[in-house]
Every structure is written in C-alpha cells, then in structure tokens.
Design a protein around this motif. Structure first.
Motif, short mmCIF file in Angstrom:
data_model
loop_
_atom_site.label_atom_id
_atom_site.label_comp_id
_atom_site.label_asym_id
_atom_site.label_seq_id
_atom_site.Cartn_x
_atom_site.Cartn_y
_atom_site.Cartn_z
N ASN A 116 55.22 76.66 66.30
CA ASN A 116 54.30 78.10 66.47
C ASN A 116 53.35 78.06 67.73
O ASN A 116 53.66 79.11 68.57
CB ASN A 116 53.77 78.25 65.36
CG ASN A 116 54.51 78.93 64.19
OD1 ASN A 116 55.32 79.83 64.53
ND2 ASN A 116 54.16 78.75 62.97
N VAL A 133 46.99 77.82 60.63
CA VAL A 133 47.60 76.89 59.59
C VAL A 133 48.07 77.37 58.66
O VAL A 133 49.36 76.87 58.21
CB VAL A 133 46.33 75.87 59.44
CG1 VAL A 133 46.90 74.97 58.49
CG2 VAL A 133 45.77 75.36 60.70
N VAL A 184 56.03 72.49 62.33
CA VAL A 184 56.05 74.13 62.40
C VAL A 184 55.02 74.65 63.24
O VAL A 184 55.11 75.54 64.07
CB VAL A 184 56.19 74.53 61.08
CG1 VAL A 184 56.08 76.03 61.17
CG2 VAL A 184 57.50 74.31 60.38
N LEU A 185 53.84 73.77 63.03
CA LEU A 185 52.59 74.30 63.67
C LEU A 185 52.55 74.21 65.25
O LEU A 185 52.57 75.05 66.19
CB LEU A 185 51.32 73.31 63.28
CG LEU A 185 50.02 74.06 63.59
CD1 LEU A 185 49.70 75.43 63.20
CD2 LEU A 185 48.78 73.04 62.96
N VAL A 197 54.51 70.33 58.13
CA VAL A 197 53.59 71.41 58.48
C VAL A 197 53.16 71.16 59.97
O VAL A 197 52.95 72.00 61.03
CB VAL A 197 52.37 71.49 57.80
CG1 VAL A 197 51.33 72.10 58.08
CG2 VAL A 197 52.56 71.68 56.49
N LEU A 234 61.01 76.61 58.43
CA LEU A 234 60.42 76.59 57.02
C LEU A 234 61.48 77.13 56.13
O LEU A 234 61.32 76.84 54.97
CB LEU A 234 59.30 77.61 57.39
CG LEU A 234 58.05 77.26 57.93
CD1 LEU A 234 57.07 78.36 57.90
CD2 LEU A 234 57.57 75.97 56.88
N ILE A 287 49.63 80.17 58.07
CA ILE A 287 51.16 80.75 58.39
C ILE A 287 52.21 79.64 58.36
O ILE A 287 53.17 79.61 58.16
CB ILE A 287 51.29 81.46 59.74
CG1 ILE A 287 50.47 82.78 59.26
CG2 ILE A 287 52.44 81.92 60.24
CD1 ILE A 287 50.28 83.90 60.41
N SER A 288 51.70 78.43 59.03
CA SER A 288 52.73 77.16 59.24
C SER A 288 52.84 76.42 57.93
O SER A 288 53.90 75.68 57.92
CB SER A 288 52.01 76.42 60.24
OG SER A 288 51.96 77.03 61.40
N LEU A 289 52.16 76.55 56.90
CA LEU A 289 52.25 76.20 55.50
C LEU A 289 53.24 76.88 54.66
O LEU A 289 52.91 78.05 54.51
CB LEU A 289 50.78 76.05 54.95
CG LEU A 289 50.13 74.82 54.96
CD1 LEU A 289 48.73 75.06 54.18
CD2 LEU A 289 50.84 73.46 54.30
N PRO A 290 54.46 76.11 54.34
CA PRO A 290 55.31 76.95 53.37
C PRO A 290 54.63 77.14 52.09
O PRO A 290 53.81 76.42 51.60
CB PRO A 290 56.77 76.11 53.33
CG PRO A 290 56.03 74.56 53.86
CD PRO A 290 55.03 74.88 54.72
#
Lengths: 317, 328
Positions: free
Chosen positions: A302, B137, A298-299, A295, A249, B139-142
């Motif tokens: 995570n 979601v 990263v998701l 996204v 990110l 938190i994963s969205l910049p």
C-alpha cells in the motif's frame, strides 16, 4: 538515448538505462522518503522469502517424514518450552510456523499477482474498446461496470467463487480451487482499470498521431494496441500496485472463510483460519505470526502504491 | 424530477432482472435438480411426473418467468442443506444481520465524524498525524484479523466479553433483538466494532478531506471576519456543508457493511444471513445462495435508489444542472 553510438553493445545500453533510472524523478523521490525505502525493503524481503521458500525455508513443511508430532504446539523459540530450531513455534502437526508462513505467502503472492494480471487484462481491453469505439458498446460496458461497482468486490468474488463451485463437479474443487480463486478475484477488480483506461483513451483519441494513423489506414485494433495503449498504461501501473494489496487481502479473506485455496496448499489466510481454532487454548503464535506477515506485506505494498501515485503524478512535482 | 425517478426505477428493475437471471441460471448449470430430490432408484415415470409438477418440462423463458413470479411472492424454494423453506430461514436470520449492521453504521458515524472534524481542524497536530497513520494501518488490516485480535484480547486474555453467538435474544413478534438483555448487548459489542472499524477510517478520512476543502472557501473567511465564534464557524457553517457527501457515502457503505457482515459473522459465529450464505457456498446449497443473492441485490438497489433521491433532494445544484441539460 540522446546520442547513438555505432558500437553500442547490449551491456552499454543496460548501463545507460541504469544511469537514466538513477537520474529520474522517481528514483530521486524514492531516495528522499525513508518510509518508502523501508516499505520497499520489507516488500523485497517478503517477495524473495516467498518465491524462494523451497530453498530458503528452514523446514520443508510438505515432507511428512520430517514432521514430528512430539514437536507440535511448540511456542516461539524465546519462550521456556520453545525449541531453537523452530523460531516462531510449531503448529498442531508439528510444522515450523516460519516455514509455513514462507510457503503460504508464496501461494498468497501467486494468487495476488495472477489475479491482478487478469484484472488488468480484462480492464484494459474493455477500457480500450469502450473508449476507442464509443457508442452503444461503450455505454453497455460502462453500465455493467456501474452495476458491478455498486456491489463490494468481496461479495462479487464470493459470488463468482460460489458460482464456479456450483457447476464444477465436487471432485474437481480442490484441483481447480486456485484457478477459481484467481478468476474470482481478477474478475471482481477489473472495473477501475477499465474506467481509468477509457478516460485516457477518450483524451488520446483526439490527438494528431491517432488521426494520422487512421488516415494512413491502420486497422483500429492495431491503433489501439500499438499507438494508444502505450500512452495510457502509466496510471494502470499505479492502480495495479494498489490492486495487488486488495487482491492479497481478498485472497486471505476468502481462504480464511474456507472458500479459497485448498488446505493442502495453505496460503496466509488458510494458516490464520487453522490457527484460529487453537486461539482459545492459548496457542496464539499460530494465528498472530501469519497475521502479522499478512498485514506487513499489505501495508508495504500500500505504501509503495501511494508513493508511486505521487511520484508519477506530474502535478505534484 | 419525475423523469429522473422514473429513469432510476427502470434502471433498478433491469438490474434486479439481471440478478434474478443469474440466480436462476445457478439452478440451470448445476445438473438436474430432480437428481437432488429423488434417489437413483426412482423410475423414469416418477421423474417425469415430478418434472411436470415442478414445471421443469417447460421451455427456458417460461421457467424463468415462473421463477421471477415465485420470488416476487416471496417463495424461494427449499434449502438442500437444512430441508426448510428458504424464506423461513431468511426471516429468522435477517434481524441478526440488520441489528449488527445498524450498530456498526452508528458506531462508525459516532466515532468517524468527530475524529474527521478534529483532524481537519488541527491539521498538523500530533494527535491528527497519529490518527491518520493508524487509519492507514486500519485499512491494511483485514476484517477477519481485526475480529480475531479483538477476540484474543477481550475474550481470551481479559475474559470481559463473549466471543461468539448472539447471547440471549428476546423475540418481539418475528423479530429477535439483542438490546433488551445485558447478555445480548454484551455479545454485539465485539462484532459491531470489528465491522465498523473500516467504515470508521473511511468516514474519518472523508470528513477530514471535506473539512479541509470547506475551510478554504470564502464564506468561511467571511464568517470569521464577521467575528463569529470558532464553534459557530466550525460546526454551524463548515461541518454542515460537509455532511452531504458524508450522508451519501455512509448510505452507500451500508451495502458494503452487509457484504462484510459475511466475514464478521463467520469470525463470531453470528447467526445472521452472511453466515448462512457462506455455509450455502461451502455446501453448494443453490436455493439459499440464489435467494441471498436476490435479497442482497434488492437491498442494494433500494439503498442506491434512496441515496440518489436524497442527494437530489439535499443538493440544489444537481437540480439546476439537470434542468439546464434537459433544456438543451
């Protein structure tokens, strides 16, 4: 591991290891959670697509001779003006968006992995030294960590980036941008590794095996690396997974802001930055698809990190 | 109490000096500043004269003291890019950033706290689960992607809100504000939502975790046994006790808001300090970079100090612990 076969071959050992893995708690908790399995598949597909992009990508976006400006701004294939060979449409230079995403994710992942490795290297080293030696060195390192932690990582990364830019000659910016970026992101994320390792080292330091090693006169550096380190590395793995998501990110953000990787080697963030210029003229696919890829990646990372934390936590078993 | 304040003050001053040193060394490592000011055809004599007038012939520690003295008096030098005094530019840009940060912080609290209370009380409800998934979601969205999506939906497709700039602002003295005109108010909506979304999820998760913790305690059970209404128990007793960490975290997160404002301001071309700093990095405009660094560090140190003192004032347990440690 329980019995040693005199004739154990390397192949036999591998099978043994696989069997042990299939029997482990980690694998069992993996099988129980469909969300984690999906996240794992998504991450693996993305990793494979990114790292093998030179062979897998439908078009080579770096080869200018294959580009056709007539094909610029094509919408995705399912739209009326879309073309079958450009599944997710094309950008302003007629490059296939799917291919640029694959190549871009490669850059994002390289920066992400390298910067996490750097953060682990700095953090674990300082954490070991801090926890094992204690005293003035410990309090100095921890004060620095406190101060850095009171500033958000993105700001620290921006500062290191700006700092590096200001004392490198301008002509070298593009060449070195990738390394500067890795340095900036890595150096902005070491604190949590150092703190975790320091905490575990302080516990391990009092154990008998460390005392025994000290009594027989092993050098402190050797004790730290050979004896203490293997016992404190577990939690580092979990933090590293979550840090990978943060690093990806951060890279995307810096590249989006125009202080990340050079436009000649676009990452996902750069693609979104370029696509953003065409948002108002209705070419949304140049922004939305790289954004969605970012996204999802990263998701997935995570989710895997969260799962790993719970699976490796003995309290939750 | 006094010893605590003094110790924190000394720590803050050390941090500020360290930051000032970094800011100062930015100038040192970037070659001869004289080259930036005069052309290559300037004679050695002119250069020497300028060097003496700027105090650049003095030894390093003296130059550093000189720099600190200037900064304390609010003199940050002249921007290479804009050719204006940096302190003037900062004063001009400061209101935009502070208004954006204030609106985002209030928004995050106004939405985050009720959602946190709700998800804490109805732990297994469908809405709570949905909210928690959404927050993952989120938190994963910049930040920059949230901004782009909001622009795409509300500015490009629906055309309801402006997508860049502050709109019409009204000056009150040296301060410029968005809130006295409808146009200015509309302009701040999308940037503020973008900036606050991450904090919103953070506050929601924090309040939820604290509520779950507090609801398990004996005094809540006792309050229920006394036959108090749900409302009195949940809000009068439970929520009140969750607020201490919420206040601290929110306070500390204001620093994060200022940092993330750099991104939001870039997406929305919001004329604040963050955008200024980013352009300074791109153009290697050292005076602006170092001034921003010093100013933001100063804001951070002040915020940290105030939060620490507030914490100390609000939570009596901390005082007892300290006193006990001090007595040993």
């Amino acid at each position: 591991m329980t019995e040693m076969h005199a004739s154990a071959t390397v192949g036999g050992r591998t099978v043994d290891l696989i069997r042990r893995f299939l029997d482990s708690d980690v694998f069992h908790s993996f099988k129980r959670s469909p969300v984690v399995m999906v996240a794992f598949c998504v991450a693996m597909i993305f990793f494979a697509g990114a790292f093998f992009s030179p062979w897998l990508a439908p078009h080579n976006t770096f080869d200018a001779s294959t580009l056709n400006l007539m094909d610029a701004f094509r919408p995705p294939a399912w739209k009326a003006e879309g073309m079958k060979e450009y599944l997710l449409g094309t950008d302003d230079q007629g490059r296939d968006v799917l291919s640029t995403i694959m190549f871009g994710m490669r850059v994002s992942l390289i920066v992400g992995f390298c910067s996490v490795l750097l953060a682990v290297a700095i953090g674990v080293t300082l954490g070991l030294i801090s926890g094992y030696l204690g005293g003035a060195i410990d309090s100095f390192i921890m004060r620095v960590a406190d101060v850095q932690l009171s500033f958000p990582a993105i700001l620290v990364a921006l500062l290191i980036d700006g700092f590096a830019r200001s004392f490198l000659p301008r002509s070298m910016h593009e060449e070195l941008a990738l390394y500067v970026l890795i340095l900036a992101i890595g150096a902005s994320n070491w604190v949590q590794f150092a703190r975790t390792v320091r905490g575990s080292v302080m516990v391990e330091k009092g154990r008998e095996y460390v005392q025994a090693a000290r009594v027989i006169g092993i050098h402190p550096a050797m004790i730290m690396v050979r004896h203490v380190l293997p016992n404190v590395i577990g939690p580092v793995l979990v933090i590293a997974t979550l840090a990978l998501a943060v690093a990806i990110l951060t890279e995307a953000t810096l590249s989006f802001l125009g202080v990340g990787v050079p436009p000649t080697r676009p990452s996902l963030g750069t693609l979104i930055r370029v696509g953003n210029n065409f948002l108002f003229s209705g070419e949304w696919w140049m922004t939305i698809f790289p954004g969605a890829a970012l996204v999802l990646l990263v998701l997935a990372v995570n989710l895997l990190g969260d799962w790993l934390r719970d699976a490796l936590n003995p309290k939750l078993r | 109490m006094l010893a605590f304040i003094v110790r924190r003050l000394i720590q803050s001053i050390i941090v500020m000096l360290a930051v000032a040193f970094i800011a100062f060394s930015l100038f040192q490592f970037t070659g001869d500043p004289i080259n930036n000011m005069v052309g290559p055809e300037a004679s050695a004599e002119t250069r020497q004269l300028l060097r003496e007038r700027l105090g650049l012939d003095k030894p390093f520690p003296i130059q550093f003291l000189h720099f600190v003295g200037n900064v304390v008096q609010g003199e940050f030098g002249v921007s290479y890019r804009l050719g204006m005094k940096v302190e003037d530019i900062l004063v001009q840009r400061l209101p935009a950033t502070l208004e954006l940060v204030a609106v985002a912080a209030l928004l995050a609290l106004a939405v985050g706290v009720p959602l946190g209370v709700y998800t804490g009380l109805h732990r297994y409800g469908a809405v709570s689960r949905l909210m928690l998934t959404l927050s993952l979601v989120g938190i994963s969205l910049p930040t920059f992607l949230i901004g782009i999506l909001l622009i795409l939906v509300f500015a490009v497709w629906l055309g309801w809100l402006p997508s860049f700039g502050r709109g019409k602002v009204v000056s009150i003295g040296w301060w410029t504000t968005n809130f006295t005109s409808w146009d200015g108010f509309r302009s701040i909506i999308l940037p503020a939502i973008t900036l606050s979304l991450f904090q919103m999820t953070l506050i929601m998760r924090l309040v939820r975790a604290e509520m779950l913790e507090v609801l398990r305690t004996d005094y809540i059970k006792f309050a229920r046994a006394r036959g108090l209404t749900n409302r009195a128990v949940n809000f009068g007793h439970a929520l009140k006790n969750t607020l201490v960490p919420v206040i601290t975290i929110t306070g500390l997160q204001i620093g994060a808001l200022i940092a993330f404002a750099i991104i939001t301001e870039t997406v929305f071309q919001w004329p604040g300090m963050g955008l200024l700093f980013l352009q300074a990095i791109q153009f290697v405009d050292i005076p602006v970079m170092s001034s921003y660094l010093v100013l933001v560090a100063f804001l951070f140190v002040i915020i940290n100090l105030v939060v620490d003192l507030l914490y100390y004032a609000v939570d009596p347990r901390l005082r007892i612990d300290r006193a006990a440690v001090g007595a040993h």
